[in-house]
Design a protein around this motif. Structure first.
Motif, mmCIF file in Angstrom:
data_model
loop_
_atom_site.group_PDB
_atom_site.id
_atom_site.type_symbol
_atom_site.label_atom_id
_atom_site.label_comp_id
_atom_site.label_asym_id
_atom_site.label_seq_id
_atom_site.Cartn_x
_atom_site.Cartn_y
_atom_site.Cartn_z
ATOM 1 N N LYS A 1 0.935 -1.262 -0.008
ATOM 2 C CA LYS A 1 -0.164 -0.047 0.010
ATOM 3 C C LYS A 1 0.815 1.434 0.000
ATOM 4 O O LYS A 1 0.696 2.096 -0.853
ATOM 5 N N SER B 1 3.931 1.608 -0.980
ATOM 6 C CA SER B 1 4.800 1.586 -1.904
ATOM 7 C C SER B 1 4.118 2.055 -3.235
ATOM 8 O O SER B 1 4.582 2.793 -3.905
ATOM 9 N N THR C 1 10.601 0.913 2.407
ATOM 10 C CA THR C 1 9.297 1.320 3.047
ATOM 11 C C THR C 1 9.599 0.609 4.858
ATOM 12 O O THR C 1 10.145 -0.335 4.832
ATOM 13 N N SER D 1 6.929 -0.904 7.763
ATOM 14 C CA SER D 1 5.688 -1.076 7.862
ATOM 15 C C SER D 1 4.929 0.027 8.803
ATOM 16 O O SER D 1 5.516 0.563 9.507
HETATM 17 N N1 LIG Z 1 8.774 -6.795 -6.032
HETATM 18 C C1 LIG Z 1 7.763 -5.831 -5.524
HETATM 19 N N2 LIG Z 1 7.784 -5.530 -4.175
HETATM 20 C C2 LIG Z 1 6.851 -4.510 -3.689
HETATM 21 C C3 LIG Z 1 6.104 -4.022 -4.503
HETATM 22 N N3 LIG Z 1 5.299 -3.121 -3.633
HETATM 23 C C4 LIG Z 1 6.061 -3.207 -2.421
HETATM 24 N N4 LIG Z 1 6.884 -4.249 -2.508
HETATM 25 C C5 LIG Z 1 7.810 -4.575 -1.175
HETATM 26 O O1 LIG Z 1 7.008 -5.200 -0.381
HETATM 27 C C6 LIG Z 1 7.149 -4.730 1.206
HETATM 28 C C7 LIG Z 1 6.122 -4.384 1.848
HETATM 29 O O2 LIG Z 1 5.598 -2.844 1.112
HETATM 30 P P1 LIG Z 1 5.050 -1.863 1.873
HETATM 31 O O3 LIG Z 1 4.515 -0.747 0.856
HETATM 32 O O4 LIG Z 1 5.526 -1.293 2.997
HETATM 33 O O5 LIG Z 1 3.501 -2.677 2.231
HETATM 34 P P2 LIG Z 1 2.490 -2.254 3.088
HETATM 35 O O6 LIG Z 1 0.965 -2.790 2.513
HETATM 36 O O7 LIG Z 1 2.343 -0.714 3.160
HETATM 37 O O8 LIG Z 1 2.675 -2.737 4.479
HETATM 38 P P3 LIG Z 1 1.856 -2.235 5.920
HETATM 39 O O9 LIG Z 1 2.449 -0.962 6.095
HETATM 40 O O10 LIG Z 1 2.677 -3.097 6.987
HETATM 41 O O11 LIG Z 1 0.718 -2.485 5.965
HETATM 42 C C8 LIG Z 1 8.380 -3.592 0.835
HETATM 43 O O12 LIG Z 1 9.665 -4.521 0.961
HETATM 44 C C9 LIG Z 1 8.325 -3.234 -0.464
HETATM 45 O O13 LIG Z 1 9.652 -2.722 -1.019
HETATM 46 C C10 LIG Z 1 5.973 -4.359 -5.896
HETATM 47 O O14 LIG Z 1 5.178 -3.970 -6.377
HETATM 48 N N5 LIG Z 1 6.982 -5.290 -6.242
#
Ligand SMILES: Nc1nc2c(ncn2[C@@H]2O[C@H](COP(=O)(O)OP(=O)(O)OP(=O)(O)O)[C@@H](O)[C@H]2O)c(=O)[nH]1
Ligand SMILES: [Mg+2]
Length: 233
Positions: free
Chosen positions: A18, A20, A33, A35
């Motif tokens: 989310k 990202s 990012t 959490s």
């Molecule tokens: N390969 C890849 N990795 C991704 C992508 N989007 C996010 N990530 C990775 O996934 C992990 C979690 O991404 P976040 O954006 O922090 O996830 P979130 O949904 O915000 O997680 P919470 O804040 O804990 O709810 C990080 O290591 C990112 O770099 C994507 O589209 N592709």
């Protein structure tokens, strides 16, 4: 700061991407990012409207805050990871209930993120934006098949309309509201947000026409007078 005209909220399990996605759209980059704790928002000007986009925490311990963030939302982006089927299941079981506080004509988008990690990559059924959907530099790890098919997201979208008692004819088609994205490559990220911005403008206008949101002023609350008969008579 001007009060936002409308609100979009990102919901979904931890780690689905989310933050990202939002970072990719607003800051045009994919970076490390942490959490999310609680929630945070960006303000986006779209035409003459100011739209707040709320990033929420997927971690269980912050679950209780979700419905607060959804209050009055014009659109909710339900996000899952295409490589983790459980994250789609969680949308229905854990996150959909949080949207009760959203606007009555709230729009729903279902977004399967991290398509860059599966072997189908970004090729299925979606338009790409400027960025290449291919691996974002460096040697890509070997990719497995995608674990969640787009049809499963479409089925969930239709289920949500039923659950909300919304008529499919009055709502955008499932194919328009289910996206597969990659925050890493940028695939479909602009398409997702900008499709939603265009769609929430009429919701904002309807919300305005209905006046300020209904709130309860508890200082004016008078308990109903008790009758002698009581509740069981
Ligand atoms: N390969 C890849 N990795 C991704 C992508 N989007 C996010 N990530 C990775 O996934 C992990 C979690 O991404 P976040 O954006 O922090 O996830 P979130 O949904 O915000 O997680 P919470 O804040 O804990 O709810 C990080 O290591 C990112 O770099 C994507 O589209 N592709
Ligand atoms: Mg986050």
């Amino acid at each position: 700061m001007r009060k936002p005209d409308g609100k979009i909220v990102l919901l979904g399990d931890m780690n689905v991407g989310k933050t990202s996605l939002l970072q990719r759209y607003m800051e045009r980059r994919f970076a490390d990012t942490v959490s999310t704790v609680g929630g945070a928002f960006y303000l986006k000007q779209w035409r003459s409207y100011h739209i707040s986009i709320w990033d929420t925490a997927g971690r269980e311990q912050f679950h209780g805050l979700g419905s607060m963030y959804c209050r009055g939302a014009a659109a909710v982006i339900l996000t899952y990871d295409v490589n983790h089927p459980q994250s789609l299941v969680e949308l229905e079981e854990r996150f959909l209930g949080l949207t009760e506080t959203a606007s009555t004509d709230c729009l729903f988008a279902i977004v399967g993120n991290k398509v860059d990690l599966s072997e189908e990559g970004a090729s299925e059924g979606c338009e790409t934006e400027g960025d290449s959907p291919g691996p974002a530099g460096g040697s890509a790890p070997s990719k497995g098949p995608k674990q969640v098919r787009l049809e499963e997201a479409v089925a969930l979208y239709k289920k949500i309309l039923k659950y909300k008692m919304l008529d499919e004819k009055d709502m955008p088609a499932a194919e328009q509201m289910c996206f597969e994205t990659s925050a890493k490559t940028g695939h479909n990220v602009d398409l997702l947000f900008e499709t939603l911005f265009d769609m929430v403008v009429p919701v904002i206008l309807r919300q305005r026409a209905q006046g300020p949101p209904q709130t309860v002023d508890i200082s004016r609350y008078k308990p109903p007078e008790r009758t002698k008969s009581g509740c069981c008579a």
